[in-house]
Scaffold this motif. Structure first.
Motif, PDB file in Angstrom:
ATOM      1  N   ASP A 114     -12.154  12.420   1.919  1.00 61.18           N
ATOM      2  CA  ASP A 114     -10.963  11.835   1.015  1.00 61.18           C
ATOM      3  C   ASP A 114      -9.844  12.751   0.865  1.00 61.18           C
ATOM      4  OD1 ASP A 114     -13.714  10.490  -1.097  1.00 61.18           O
ATOM      5  OD2 ASP A 114     -12.537   9.644   0.902  1.00 61.18           O
ATOM      6  N   TYR A 137      -8.701   6.485  -6.214  1.00 60.06           N
ATOM      7  CA  TYR A 137      -9.071   6.442  -5.013  1.00 60.06           C
ATOM      8  C   TYR A 137      -7.817   6.345  -4.188  1.00 60.06           C
ATOM      9  CZ  TYR A 137     -11.341   6.138  -0.535  1.00 60.06           C
ATOM     10  OH  TYR A 137     -11.359   6.343   0.933  1.00 60.06           O
ATOM     11  N   ASN A 171      -4.543   0.055  -3.774  1.00 58.78           N
ATOM     12  CA  ASN A 171      -5.487  -0.280  -2.625  1.00 58.78           C
ATOM     13  C   ASN A 171      -6.583  -0.920  -2.965  1.00 58.78           C
ATOM     14  OD1 ASN A 171      -7.419   1.711  -3.580  1.00 58.78           O
ATOM     15  ND2 ASN A 171      -6.356   3.396  -2.956  1.00 58.78           N
ATOM     16  N   GLU A 172      -7.632  -1.509  -2.033  1.00 57.83           N
ATOM     17  CA  GLU A 172      -8.814  -2.373  -2.743  1.00 57.83           C
ATOM     18  C   GLU A 172      -9.698  -1.914  -3.652  1.00 57.83           C
ATOM     19  OE1 GLU A 172      -6.741  -3.557   1.176  1.00 57.83           O
ATOM     20  OE2 GLU A 172      -7.659  -1.478   0.760  1.00 57.83           O
ATOM     21  N   TRP A 173      -9.565  -0.534  -3.811  1.00 55.70           N
ATOM     22  CA  TRP A 173     -10.435   0.071  -4.834  1.00 55.70           C
ATOM     23  C   TRP A 173      -9.760  -0.125  -6.410  1.00 55.70           C
ATOM     24  CZ3 TRP A 173     -10.709   1.882   0.011  1.00 55.70           C
ATOM     25  CH2 TRP A 173     -11.665   2.075   0.562  1.00 55.70           C
ATOM     26  N   CYS A 174      -8.599  -0.527  -6.334  1.00 52.08           N
ATOM     27  CA  CYS A 174      -7.957  -0.518  -7.574  1.00 52.08           C
ATOM     28  C   CYS A 174      -8.346  -2.024  -8.234  1.00 52.08           C
ATOM     29  CB  CYS A 174      -6.177  -0.885  -7.508  1.00 52.08           C
ATOM     30  SG  CYS A 174      -5.571   0.701  -6.986  1.00 52.08           S
ATOM     31  N   ALA A 204      -6.737   6.021  -0.545  1.00 48.17           N
ATOM     32  CA  ALA A 204      -7.201   5.337   0.742  1.00 48.17           C
ATOM     33  C   ALA A 204      -6.762   6.359   1.799  1.00 48.17           C
ATOM     34  CB  ALA A 204      -6.968   4.075   0.864  1.00 48.17           C
ATOM     35  N   GLU A 205      -7.456   6.217   3.229  1.00 47.23           N
ATOM     36  CA  GLU A 205      -7.118   6.959   4.272  1.00 47.23           C
ATOM     37  C   GLU A 205      -5.923   6.832   4.803  1.00 47.23           C
ATOM     38  OE1 GLU A 205     -11.703   6.338   4.307  1.00 47.23           O
ATOM     39  OE2 GLU A 205      -9.839   5.072   3.959  1.00 47.23           O
ATOM     40  N   ASP A 206      -5.464   5.747   4.780  1.00 48.66           N
ATOM     41  CA  ASP A 206      -4.067   5.483   5.200  1.00 48.66           C
ATOM     42  C   ASP A 206      -2.793   5.773   4.368  1.00 48.66           C
ATOM     43  OD1 ASP A 206      -3.245   2.117   4.248  1.00 48.66           O
ATOM     44  OD2 ASP A 206      -5.096   3.101   3.758  1.00 48.66           O
ATOM     45  N   GLN A 207      -3.393   6.091   3.104  1.00 51.19           N
ATOM     46  CA  GLN A 207      -2.429   6.474   2.104  1.00 51.19           C
ATOM     47  C   GLN A 207      -2.458   8.068   1.832  1.00 51.19           C
ATOM     48  OE1 GLN A 207      -4.079   3.898  -1.125  1.00 51.19           O
ATOM     49  NE2 GLN A 207      -2.251   2.799  -0.992  1.00 51.19           N
ATOM     50  N   GLN A 208      -3.289   8.643   2.347  1.00 49.59           N
ATOM     51  CA  GLN A 208      -3.308  10.039   2.346  1.00 49.59           C
ATOM     52  C   GLN A 208      -2.256  10.711   2.903  1.00 49.59           C
ATOM     53  OE1 GLN A 208      -7.390  11.143   3.742  1.00 49.59           O
ATOM     54  NE2 GLN A 208      -8.118  10.007   1.901  1.00 49.59           N
ATOM     55  N   ARG A 217       0.883  -1.404   0.025  1.00 53.09           N
ATOM     56  CA  ARG A 217      -0.056  -0.018  -0.047  1.00 53.09           C
ATOM     57  C   ARG A 217       0.922   1.326  -0.125  1.00 53.09           C
ATOM     58  NH1 ARG A 217      -5.208  -1.115   1.405  1.00 53.09           N
ATOM     59  NH2 ARG A 217      -5.478   1.202   2.046  1.00 53.09           N
TER      60      ARG A 217
END
Lengths: 289, 250
Positions: free
Chosen positions: A215, A141, A104-107, A143-147, A46
Protein backbone atom coordinates in the motif's frame (compact mmCIF):
# COMPACT_ATOMS: atom_id res chain seq x y z
CA UNK A 1 -13.93 -22.33 -17.29
CA UNK A 2 -13.44 -25.34 -15.05
CA UNK A 3 -15.27 -26.71 -12.03
CA UNK A 4 -13.43 -27.90 -8.95
CA UNK A 5 -14.39 -30.68 -6.59
CA UNK A 6 -15.97 -28.16 -4.22
CA UNK A 7 -18.26 -26.65 -6.80
CA UNK A 8 -16.17 -23.53 -7.38
CA UNK A 9 -16.01 -22.32 -10.95
CA UNK A 10 -12.56 -21.08 -11.82
CA UNK A 11 -11.18 -19.53 -14.96
CA UNK A 12 -8.76 -21.97 -16.54
CA UNK A 13 -5.63 -20.26 -17.94
CA UNK A 14 -5.54 -20.26 -21.71
CA UNK A 15 -2.23 -20.48 -23.58
CA UNK A 16 -3.83 -19.98 -26.97
CA UNK A 17 -2.64 -16.35 -27.19
CA UNK A 18 -4.22 -15.64 -30.56
CA UNK A 19 -7.69 -16.39 -29.22
CA UNK A 20 -7.25 -13.88 -26.36
CA UNK A 21 -6.09 -11.08 -28.69
CA UNK A 22 -9.15 -11.46 -30.85
CA UNK A 23 -11.42 -11.31 -27.82
CA UNK A 24 -9.75 -8.13 -26.51
CA UNK A 25 -10.08 -6.35 -29.84
CA UNK A 26 -13.74 -7.26 -30.02
CA UNK A 27 -14.26 -5.84 -26.53
CA UNK A 28 -12.62 -2.56 -27.50
CA UNK A 29 -14.82 -2.28 -30.55
CA UNK A 30 -17.85 -2.88 -28.33
CA UNK A 31 -17.03 0.10 -26.02
CA UNK A 32 -19.61 2.83 -26.46
CA UNK A 33 -19.39 6.56 -25.70
CA UNK A 34 -21.44 5.83 -22.58
CA UNK A 35 -18.76 3.41 -21.36
CA UNK A 36 -16.11 6.03 -21.95
CA UNK A 37 -18.15 8.64 -20.07
CA UNK A 38 -18.63 6.25 -17.12
CA UNK A 39 -14.89 5.57 -17.09
CA UNK A 40 -14.17 9.31 -17.16
CA UNK A 41 -16.59 9.99 -14.31
CA UNK A 42 -15.07 7.21 -12.25
CA UNK A 43 -11.59 8.61 -12.82
CA UNK A 44 -12.84 12.03 -11.70
CA UNK A 45 -14.46 10.50 -8.62
CA UNK A 46 -11.23 8.73 -7.68
CA UNK A 47 -9.06 11.81 -8.16
CA UNK A 48 -6.83 12.72 -5.24
CA UNK A 49 -7.34 16.37 -4.34
CA UNK A 50 -4.90 18.28 -2.19
CA UNK A 51 -6.65 21.21 -0.53
CA UNK A 52 -5.38 24.24 1.33
CA UNK A 53 -6.29 24.37 4.99
CA UNK A 54 -9.75 25.63 5.89
CA UNK A 55 -10.63 26.44 2.27
CA UNK A 56 -11.86 24.28 -0.53
CA UNK A 57 -9.22 25.63 -2.88
CA UNK A 58 -6.85 23.09 -4.39
CA UNK A 59 -3.14 23.53 -4.04
CA UNK A 60 -1.71 24.55 -7.41
CA UNK A 61 1.68 23.00 -6.83
CA UNK A 62 2.77 19.92 -4.94
CA UNK A 63 2.82 20.36 -1.15
CA UNK A 64 6.56 19.82 -0.71
CA UNK A 65 7.36 22.02 -3.71
CA UNK A 66 5.42 24.87 -2.13
CA UNK A 67 7.12 24.50 1.27
CA UNK A 68 10.71 23.59 2.01
CA UNK A 69 11.01 20.38 4.01
CA UNK A 70 13.91 18.83 5.91
CA UNK A 71 11.96 16.08 7.75
CA UNK A 72 8.75 14.43 6.63
CA UNK A 73 7.01 11.98 8.95
CA UNK A 74 4.07 9.98 7.60
CA UNK A 75 1.75 7.89 9.79
CA UNK A 76 -0.43 5.40 7.93
CA UNK A 77 -3.11 3.55 9.85
CA UNK A 78 -4.96 4.25 13.09
CA UNK A 79 -2.31 3.00 15.54
CA UNK A 80 0.54 4.95 13.90
CA UNK A 81 -1.72 8.03 13.76
CA UNK A 82 -2.62 7.65 17.46
CA UNK A 83 1.09 7.30 18.35
CA UNK A 84 2.09 10.48 16.51
CA UNK A 85 -0.94 12.37 17.87
CA UNK A 86 -0.04 11.54 21.48
CA UNK A 87 3.75 11.67 21.41
CA UNK A 88 4.66 14.19 18.73
CA UNK A 89 1.70 16.44 18.09
CA UNK A 90 1.05 17.00 21.78
CA UNK A 91 4.67 18.04 22.37
CA UNK A 92 4.69 21.05 20.07
CA UNK A 93 2.51 23.47 18.16
CA UNK A 94 1.61 22.03 14.79
CA UNK A 95 -0.22 23.98 12.11
CA UNK A 96 -2.35 22.33 9.47
CA UNK A 97 -1.08 23.20 5.98
CA UNK A 98 -3.33 21.07 3.84
CA UNK A 99 -5.33 17.91 3.49
CA UNK A 100 -5.72 15.24 0.83
CA UNK A 101 -9.27 14.25 0.01
CA UNK A 102 -9.83 11.05 -1.89
CA UNK A 103 -12.59 8.55 -2.45
CA UNK A 104 -12.41 4.84 -3.20
CA UNK A 105 -14.50 1.73 -2.57
CA UNK A 106 -13.14 1.42 0.98
CA UNK A 107 -14.67 4.77 2.02
CA UNK A 108 -17.83 4.59 4.11
CA UNK A 109 -19.55 7.34 2.12
CA UNK A 110 -20.63 7.06 -1.51
CA UNK A 111 -20.51 10.82 -2.08
CA UNK A 112 -17.02 11.74 -3.25
CA UNK A 113 -17.69 15.45 -3.57
CA UNK A 114 -19.43 16.39 -0.37
CA UNK A 115 -17.28 14.55 2.13
CA UNK A 116 -17.51 16.16 5.56
CA UNK A 117 -14.43 17.85 7.09
CA UNK A 118 -14.05 14.95 9.51
CA UNK A 119 -13.48 12.66 6.54
CA UNK A 120 -10.37 14.50 5.29
CA UNK A 121 -8.31 11.50 6.14
CA UNK A 122 -4.87 12.66 5.06
CA UNK A 123 -3.95 15.78 6.96
CA UNK A 124 -0.61 17.57 6.63
CA UNK A 125 0.94 19.65 9.41
CA UNK A 126 4.15 21.55 9.94
CA UNK A 127 5.83 22.48 13.20
CA UNK A 128 5.35 26.17 13.93
CA UNK A 129 8.74 26.50 15.65
CA UNK A 130 10.51 24.75 12.75
CA UNK A 131 8.38 24.95 9.60
CA UNK A 132 10.61 22.58 7.64
CA UNK A 133 9.37 19.64 9.74
CA UNK A 134 6.26 18.12 8.19
CA UNK A 135 3.89 15.47 9.42
CA UNK A 136 1.14 13.56 7.62
CA UNK A 137 -1.64 11.71 9.46
CA UNK A 138 -3.19 9.28 6.99
CA UNK A 139 -5.99 7.14 8.39
CA UNK A 140 -7.72 6.25 5.14
CA UNK A 141 -6.90 3.61 2.57
CA UNK A 142 -5.20 4.95 -0.56
CA UNK A 143 -6.00 2.57 -3.42
CA UNK A 144 -3.32 1.34 -5.84
CA UNK A 145 -4.46 3.59 -8.67
CA UNK A 146 -4.50 6.62 -6.35
CA UNK A 147 -1.06 6.14 -4.83
CA UNK A 148 0.82 7.65 -7.79
CA UNK A 149 -1.49 10.72 -7.75
CA UNK A 150 -0.97 11.07 -3.99
CA UNK A 151 2.81 10.97 -4.39
CA UNK A 152 2.78 13.48 -7.23
CA UNK A 153 0.53 15.91 -5.36
CA UNK A 154 2.55 15.63 -2.14
CA UNK A 155 6.14 15.21 -3.28
CA UNK A 156 5.92 16.76 -6.72
CA UNK A 157 7.73 15.71 -9.87
CA UNK A 158 11.21 16.67 -8.69
CA UNK A 159 11.65 16.35 -4.92
CA UNK A 160 14.46 18.12 -3.06
CA UNK A 161 17.27 15.79 -2.00
CA UNK A 162 17.86 17.21 1.47
CA UNK A 163 14.62 15.82 2.87
CA UNK A 164 14.51 12.79 5.14
CA UNK A 165 11.31 10.71 5.18
CA UNK A 166 10.09 8.51 8.04
CA UNK A 167 7.00 6.33 7.58
CA UNK A 168 5.15 4.53 10.40
CA UNK A 169 2.56 1.87 9.76
CA UNK A 170 1.11 -1.42 11.07
CA UNK A 171 0.44 -4.81 9.59
CA UNK A 172 -1.19 -7.94 10.99
CA UNK A 173 1.34 -10.43 12.35
CA UNK A 174 -0.16 -13.22 10.20
CA UNK A 175 1.31 -11.41 7.17
CA UNK A 176 4.79 -11.85 8.60
CA UNK A 177 6.47 -14.77 6.83
CA UNK A 178 8.73 -16.71 9.12
CA UNK A 179 9.63 -20.28 9.85
CA UNK A 180 8.41 -19.83 13.46
CA UNK A 181 4.71 -20.17 14.23
CA UNK A 182 2.87 -16.86 14.70
CA UNK A 183 1.92 -17.94 18.20
CA UNK A 184 5.55 -17.72 19.31
CA UNK A 185 6.21 -14.26 17.85
CA UNK A 186 6.52 -11.47 20.42
CA UNK A 187 3.87 -9.26 18.81
CA UNK A 188 3.71 -6.37 18.60
CA UNK A 189 7.23 -5.96 17.19
CA UNK A 190 8.93 -3.44 14.91
CA UNK A 191 10.75 -4.04 11.67
CA UNK A 192 12.48 -1.45 9.48
CA UNK A 193 12.96 -1.07 5.75
CA UNK A 194 15.14 1.74 4.39
CA UNK A 195 16.23 3.22 1.07
CA UNK A 196 19.79 3.05 -0.16
CA UNK A 197 20.47 6.69 0.73
CA UNK A 198 19.37 6.29 4.34
CA UNK A 199 22.62 6.12 6.30
CA UNK A 200 21.47 6.65 9.89
CA UNK A 201 21.13 3.70 12.28
CA UNK A 202 17.66 2.16 12.53
CA UNK A 203 16.11 1.50 15.92
CA UNK A 204 15.03 -2.09 15.28
CA UNK A 205 16.00 -5.04 13.09
CA UNK A 206 15.52 -4.84 9.34
CA UNK A 207 12.64 -6.56 7.60
CA UNK A 208 13.83 -9.95 6.35
CA UNK A 209 13.01 -11.55 3.01
CA UNK A 210 10.55 -12.77 1.73
CA UNK A 211 8.42 -10.21 3.62
CA UNK A 212 7.19 -7.27 1.56
CA UNK A 213 5.59 -3.93 2.29
CA UNK A 214 2.18 -3.00 0.86
CA UNK A 215 0.00 0.00 0.00
CA UNK A 216 0.91 3.65 0.55
CA UNK A 217 4.04 3.03 2.69
CA UNK A 218 5.44 0.85 -0.11
CA UNK A 219 4.63 3.53 -2.69
CA UNK A 220 6.35 6.22 -0.61
CA UNK A 221 9.42 4.08 -0.03
CA UNK A 222 9.67 3.13 -3.72
CA UNK A 223 9.35 6.78 -4.70
CA UNK A 224 12.11 7.76 -2.27
CA UNK A 225 14.35 4.96 -3.55
CA UNK A 226 13.89 6.08 -7.16
CA UNK A 227 14.55 9.73 -6.29
CA UNK A 228 17.47 8.78 -3.99
CA UNK A 229 15.89 10.32 -0.91
CA UNK A 230 16.89 8.96 2.51
CA UNK A 231 13.76 7.25 3.82
CA UNK A 232 12.96 4.63 6.43
CA UNK A 233 9.75 2.71 7.11
CA UNK A 234 9.03 1.39 10.60
CA UNK A 235 6.52 -1.41 10.31
CA UNK A 236 4.80 -2.70 13.44
CA UNK A 237 3.52 -6.27 13.23
CA UNK A 238 0.65 -6.71 15.65
CA UNK A 239 -2.12 -9.16 16.37
CA UNK A 240 -4.61 -6.39 17.13
CA UNK A 241 -5.36 -4.25 14.08
CA UNK A 242 -7.87 -1.97 15.77
CA UNK A 243 -6.73 0.94 17.97
CA UNK A 244 -4.68 -0.70 20.71
CA UNK A 245 -2.41 0.72 23.41
CA UNK A 246 0.31 -1.95 23.20
CA UNK A 247 0.51 -1.62 19.41
CA UNK A 248 0.74 2.17 19.46
CA UNK A 249 3.35 2.02 22.25
CA UNK A 250 5.43 -0.40 20.18
CA UNK A 251 6.51 2.62 18.08
CA UNK A 252 8.25 4.21 21.11
CA UNK A 253 11.83 3.22 20.03
CA UNK A 254 11.33 5.39 16.91
CA UNK A 255 11.34 8.51 19.12
CA UNK A 256 15.12 8.16 19.45
CA UNK A 257 15.66 8.07 15.67
CA UNK A 258 16.97 11.12 13.80
CA UNK A 259 13.67 11.57 11.98
CA UNK A 260 11.73 12.15 15.21
CA UNK A 261 14.51 13.44 17.47
CA UNK A 262 13.51 16.33 19.66
CA UNK A 263 9.87 16.14 18.63
CA UNK A 264 8.56 14.24 21.66
CA UNK A 265 9.00 16.17 24.91
CA UNK A 266 7.11 14.57 27.77
CA UNK A 267 6.89 10.82 27.25
CA UNK A 268 4.96 9.87 30.47
CA UNK A 269 2.37 12.57 29.76
CA UNK A 270 2.09 11.44 26.15
CA UNK A 271 1.54 7.85 27.29
CA UNK A 272 -1.34 9.07 29.45
CA UNK A 273 -2.81 10.99 26.49
CA UNK A 274 -2.55 7.84 24.36
CA UNK A 275 -4.32 5.83 27.05
CA UNK A 276 -7.19 8.35 27.12
CA UNK A 277 -7.39 8.28 23.33
CA UNK A 278 -7.74 4.51 23.44
CA UNK A 279 -10.55 4.49 25.99
CA UNK A 280 -12.34 7.30 24.17
CA UNK A 281 -12.25 5.37 20.90
CA UNK A 282 -13.18 1.98 22.28
CA UNK A 283 -16.04 0.58 20.26
CA UNK A 284 -18.46 -1.45 22.31
CA UNK A 285 -18.62 -4.94 20.85
CA UNK A 286 -19.98 -8.00 22.58
CA UNK A 287 -18.86 -10.52 19.99
CA UNK A 288 -15.59 -11.26 21.78
CA UNK A 289 -15.12 -11.56 25.52
CA UNK B 1 -2.29 -20.77 -1.17
CA UNK B 2 -4.39 -20.32 1.97
CA UNK B 3 -7.40 -19.01 0.06
CA UNK B 4 -8.02 -22.28 -1.76
CA UNK B 5 -7.99 -24.41 1.39
CA UNK B 6 -9.64 -22.32 4.04
CA UNK B 7 -13.26 -22.27 2.95
CA UNK B 8 -14.39 -25.69 4.00
CA UNK B 9 -13.49 -26.93 7.44
CA UNK B 10 -12.88 -30.52 6.40
CA UNK B 11 -10.10 -29.75 3.95
CA UNK B 12 -6.41 -30.17 4.69
CA UNK B 13 -4.03 -27.90 2.80
CA UNK B 14 -1.15 -29.59 0.93
CA UNK B 15 1.21 -28.83 3.80
CA UNK B 16 -1.12 -30.28 6.41
CA UNK B 17 -2.85 -27.16 7.78
CA UNK B 18 -6.46 -26.94 8.83
CA UNK B 19 -6.79 -23.23 8.22
CA UNK B 20 -10.21 -22.81 9.84
CA UNK B 21 -8.82 -24.17 13.10
CA UNK B 22 -5.87 -21.76 12.90
CA UNK B 23 -8.22 -18.87 12.14
CA UNK B 24 -10.31 -19.88 15.15
CA UNK B 25 -7.17 -19.52 17.27
CA UNK B 26 -6.89 -15.96 15.95
CA UNK B 27 -10.46 -15.33 17.13
CA UNK B 28 -9.36 -16.39 20.62
CA UNK B 29 -6.71 -13.65 20.59
CA UNK B 30 -9.46 -11.10 20.14
CA UNK B 31 -10.86 -11.90 23.57
CA UNK B 32 -9.44 -10.21 26.68
CA UNK B 33 -6.76 -11.96 28.74
CA UNK B 34 -7.51 -14.73 31.22
CA UNK B 35 -4.91 -16.29 33.53
CA UNK B 36 -5.10 -19.48 35.58
CA UNK B 37 -2.75 -20.54 38.37
CA UNK B 38 -2.60 -23.87 40.17
CA UNK B 39 -1.37 -23.43 43.73
CA UNK B 40 -0.71 -26.07 46.35
CA UNK B 41 -4.04 -25.57 48.11
CA UNK B 42 -5.81 -23.16 45.79
CA UNK B 43 -6.65 -22.58 42.14
CA UNK B 44 -6.98 -19.02 40.87
CA UNK B 45 -8.62 -17.62 37.75
CA UNK B 46 -8.08 -13.98 36.86
CA UNK B 47 -9.53 -12.20 33.85
CA UNK B 48 -9.32 -8.78 32.28
CA UNK B 49 -12.80 -7.32 32.50
CA UNK B 50 -14.02 -5.77 29.29
CA UNK B 51 -15.38 -2.27 29.75
CA UNK B 52 -19.16 -2.40 29.80
CA UNK B 53 -21.42 0.06 27.99
CA UNK B 54 -23.16 2.58 30.24
CA UNK B 55 -26.60 1.08 29.87
CA UNK B 56 -25.46 -2.53 29.96
CA UNK B 57 -25.99 -4.69 33.05
CA UNK B 58 -22.51 -5.68 34.21
CA UNK B 59 -23.66 -9.01 35.58
CA UNK B 60 -24.43 -10.35 32.11
CA UNK B 61 -20.86 -9.92 30.92
CA UNK B 62 -19.04 -12.74 32.68
CA UNK B 63 -15.83 -14.46 31.69
CA UNK B 64 -15.63 -16.78 34.69
CA UNK B 65 -18.41 -19.36 34.97
CA UNK B 66 -19.03 -22.22 37.34
CA UNK B 67 -19.56 -25.56 35.66
CA UNK B 68 -20.27 -27.37 38.91
CA UNK B 69 -19.70 -26.70 42.63
CA UNK B 70 -16.06 -27.72 42.42
CA UNK B 71 -15.16 -26.78 38.80
CA UNK B 72 -15.13 -23.44 37.07
CA UNK B 73 -13.80 -22.08 33.83
CA UNK B 74 -12.70 -18.86 32.18
CA UNK B 75 -12.76 -18.44 28.42
CA UNK B 76 -11.41 -16.10 25.77
CA UNK B 77 -12.90 -15.64 22.31
CA UNK B 78 -16.39 -15.61 20.84
CA UNK B 79 -18.97 -14.94 23.55
CA UNK B 80 -21.78 -16.89 21.90
CA UNK B 81 -19.62 -19.96 21.30
CA UNK B 82 -18.59 -19.89 24.95
CA UNK B 83 -22.23 -19.80 26.07
CA UNK B 84 -23.01 -22.93 24.04
CA UNK B 85 -19.96 -24.82 25.32
CA UNK B 86 -20.63 -23.82 28.94
CA UNK B 87 -24.27 -24.93 28.73
CA UNK B 88 -23.29 -28.31 27.30
CA UNK B 89 -20.60 -28.75 29.97
CA UNK B 90 -23.01 -27.86 32.78
CA UNK B 91 -25.58 -30.36 31.53
CA UNK B 92 -22.87 -33.00 31.27
CA UNK B 93 -21.76 -32.34 34.87
CA UNK B 94 -25.28 -32.97 36.18
CA UNK B 95 -25.92 -35.91 33.88
CA UNK B 96 -22.72 -37.54 35.12
CA UNK B 97 -23.73 -36.98 38.74
CA UNK B 98 -27.13 -38.53 38.16
CA UNK B 99 -25.78 -41.47 36.22
CA UNK B 100 -22.77 -42.53 38.30
CA UNK B 101 -23.62 -40.67 41.54
CA UNK B 102 -20.20 -39.02 41.57
CA UNK B 103 -19.20 -35.50 40.60
CA UNK B 104 -17.15 -35.14 37.44
CA UNK B 105 -13.40 -34.93 37.76
CA UNK B 106 -11.81 -31.81 36.29
CA UNK B 107 -10.08 -33.95 33.70
CA UNK B 108 -13.35 -35.62 32.68
CA UNK B 109 -15.19 -32.39 32.00
CA UNK B 110 -12.13 -30.95 30.23
CA UNK B 111 -12.03 -34.02 28.01
CA UNK B 112 -15.74 -33.64 27.32
CA UNK B 113 -15.29 -30.00 26.25
CA UNK B 114 -12.23 -30.85 24.16
CA UNK B 115 -14.04 -33.74 22.44
CA UNK B 116 -16.96 -31.44 21.66
CA UNK B 117 -14.58 -28.90 20.13
CA UNK B 118 -12.80 -31.55 18.11
CA UNK B 119 -16.11 -32.82 16.65
CA UNK B 120 -16.66 -29.38 15.19
CA UNK B 121 -13.31 -29.49 13.40
CA UNK B 122 -14.31 -32.64 11.57
CA UNK B 123 -17.94 -32.11 10.61
CA UNK B 124 -19.25 -30.80 7.35
CA UNK B 125 -20.86 -27.40 7.29
CA UNK B 126 -19.71 -26.47 10.79
CA UNK B 127 -16.96 -24.21 11.96
CA UNK B 128 -14.78 -24.73 15.05
CA UNK B 129 -15.66 -23.06 18.35
CA UNK B 130 -13.72 -19.80 18.56
CA UNK B 131 -12.83 -20.09 22.23
CA UNK B 132 -10.03 -21.32 24.45
CA UNK B 133 -10.89 -22.24 28.01
CA UNK B 134 -9.02 -22.48 31.32
CA UNK B 135 -10.74 -25.06 33.54
CA UNK B 136 -9.84 -25.24 37.22
CA UNK B 137 -11.06 -27.18 40.20
CA UNK B 138 -10.37 -29.80 42.85
CA UNK B 139 -11.02 -33.49 42.46
CA UNK B 140 -12.29 -35.75 45.24
CA UNK B 141 -8.70 -36.72 46.00
CA UNK B 142 -8.07 -33.08 46.96
CA UNK B 143 -5.55 -32.42 44.19
CA UNK B 144 -5.90 -29.03 42.43
CA UNK B 145 -6.13 -29.09 38.64
CA UNK B 146 -5.75 -26.56 35.83
CA UNK B 147 -6.45 -27.51 32.22
CA UNK B 148 -6.47 -25.50 29.03
CA UNK B 149 -8.43 -26.33 25.86
CA UNK B 150 -8.19 -24.66 22.47
CA UNK B 151 -10.33 -24.59 19.30
CA UNK B 152 -8.58 -27.61 17.82
CA UNK B 153 -9.89 -29.80 20.64
CA UNK B 154 -6.57 -30.43 22.38
CA UNK B 155 -6.28 -30.14 26.13
CA UNK B 156 -3.30 -30.05 28.44
CA UNK B 157 -2.70 -29.75 32.16
CA UNK B 158 -0.79 -26.68 33.25
CA UNK B 159 0.75 -25.26 36.40
CA UNK B 160 -0.10 -21.78 35.17
CA UNK B 161 -1.26 -20.45 31.80
CA UNK B 162 -2.86 -17.50 30.05
CA UNK B 163 -5.21 -17.20 27.05
CA UNK B 164 -6.60 -14.34 24.99
CA UNK B 165 -5.04 -11.05 24.01
CA UNK B 166 -1.38 -10.60 25.06
CA UNK B 167 -1.35 -14.17 26.42
CA UNK B 168 2.29 -14.53 25.37
CA UNK B 169 3.38 -11.59 27.54
CA UNK B 170 1.53 -12.99 30.55
CA UNK B 171 2.87 -16.50 29.98
CA UNK B 172 6.45 -15.15 29.87
CA UNK B 173 5.82 -13.33 33.15
CA UNK B 174 4.49 -16.53 34.71
CA UNK B 175 7.49 -18.53 33.47
CA UNK B 176 9.79 -16.08 35.23
CA UNK B 177 7.79 -15.72 38.45
CA UNK B 178 6.04 -19.05 39.03
CA UNK B 179 8.02 -20.76 41.77
CA UNK B 180 7.06 -23.35 44.37
CA UNK B 181 7.40 -20.64 47.01
CA UNK B 182 5.12 -18.29 45.06
CA UNK B 183 2.26 -20.77 45.04
CA UNK B 184 2.65 -22.52 48.38
CA UNK B 185 0.80 -19.72 50.13
CA UNK B 186 -2.78 -19.02 48.97
CA UNK B 187 -2.35 -15.27 49.19
CA UNK B 188 0.86 -15.40 47.17
CA UNK B 189 -0.86 -17.39 44.41
CA UNK B 190 -3.63 -14.77 44.24
CA UNK B 191 -1.04 -11.98 44.11
CA UNK B 192 0.83 -13.78 41.32
CA UNK B 193 -2.36 -13.93 39.24
CA UNK B 194 -3.02 -10.22 39.78
CA UNK B 195 0.59 -9.28 39.00
CA UNK B 196 0.46 -11.32 35.80
CA UNK B 197 -2.72 -9.55 34.69
CA UNK B 198 -1.39 -6.10 35.58
CA UNK B 199 1.35 -6.68 32.98
CA UNK B 200 -1.25 -6.30 30.25
CA UNK B 201 -4.38 -4.79 31.78
CA UNK B 202 -4.54 -1.14 30.95
CA UNK B 203 -6.39 0.50 33.80
CA UNK B 204 -5.26 -1.43 36.87
CA UNK B 205 -7.36 -3.19 39.49
CA UNK B 206 -10.76 -1.95 38.45
CA UNK B 207 -10.55 -3.92 35.20
CA UNK B 208 -9.71 -7.24 36.85
CA UNK B 209 -12.06 -10.01 37.94
CA UNK B 210 -10.80 -12.81 40.16
CA UNK B 211 -12.16 -16.17 41.29
CA UNK B 212 -10.64 -18.80 43.53
CA UNK B 213 -11.49 -22.33 44.64
CA UNK B 214 -9.97 -23.68 47.85
CA UNK B 215 -9.97 -27.37 48.75
CA UNK B 216 -13.47 -28.48 49.88
CA UNK B 217 -14.82 -24.98 49.47
CA UNK B 218 -17.11 -23.57 46.77
CA UNK B 219 -16.12 -21.03 44.13
CA UNK B 220 -15.46 -17.57 45.55
CA UNK B 221 -15.66 -14.48 43.32
CA UNK B 222 -13.69 -11.53 44.62
CA UNK B 223 -15.50 -8.24 44.95
CA UNK B 224 -14.06 -5.07 43.45
CA UNK B 225 -13.02 -3.88 46.94
CA UNK B 226 -11.13 -7.08 47.67
CA UNK B 227 -9.26 -6.81 44.37
CA UNK B 228 -8.41 -3.16 45.03
CA UNK B 229 -7.07 -4.19 48.42
CA UNK B 230 -4.80 -6.81 46.84
CA UNK B 231 -3.63 -4.34 44.17
CA UNK B 232 -2.78 -1.67 46.75
CA UNK B 233 -0.88 -4.27 48.83
CA UNK B 234 1.07 -5.22 45.70
CA UNK B 235 1.86 -1.58 45.00
CA UNK B 236 3.12 -1.12 48.58
CA UNK B 237 5.34 -4.20 48.26
CA UNK B 238 6.68 -2.87 44.96
CA UNK B 239 7.50 0.50 46.52
CA UNK B 240 9.27 -1.14 49.44
CA UNK B 241 11.27 -3.35 47.09
CA UNK B 242 12.31 -0.30 45.07
CA UNK B 243 13.33 1.59 48.22
CA UNK B 244 15.49 -1.34 49.29
CA UNK B 245 17.09 -1.44 45.85
CA UNK B 246 17.93 2.25 45.87
CA UNK B 247 19.38 1.92 49.42
CA UNK B 248 21.58 -0.94 48.23
CA UNK B 249 22.92 1.04 45.26
CA UNK B 250 23.65 4.04 47.53
Amino acid sequence: MAATFFGEVVKAPCRAGAEDDEEEEEERRRETPEDREVRRQLARKREVRLLRRQTKASLEVALLEKYSCSRFIIAVGNNAVAFLSSFVMNSGVWEEVGCAKLWNEWCRTTDAVHMSPTEAHCVFYHLKSNPSVFLCQCSCYVAEDQQYQWLEKVFGSCPKKNMQVTVLTCRHVTDYKTSESTGSLPSPFLKALKTQNFKDPVCCSLLEQPNIVHDLPAAVLSYCQVWQLPAVLYLCYTDVMKLDLLTAEAFKPVLSSRGLKGLAKNVPQSTEILRKLMTANEVQSNIYT
Amino acid sequence: MASRYDRAITVFSPDGHLFQVEYAQEAVKKGSTAVGIRGTNIVVLGVEKKSVAKLQDERTVRKICALDDHVCMAFAGLTADARVVINRARVECQSHKLTVEDSVTVEYITRFIATLKQKYTQSNGRRPFGISALIVGFDDDGIPRLYQTDPSGTYHAWKANAIGRSAKTVREFLEKNYTEDAISNDNEAIKLAIRALLEVVQSGGKNIELAIIRRNQPLKMFSAKEIELQVSELEKEKEEAEKKKSKKTV
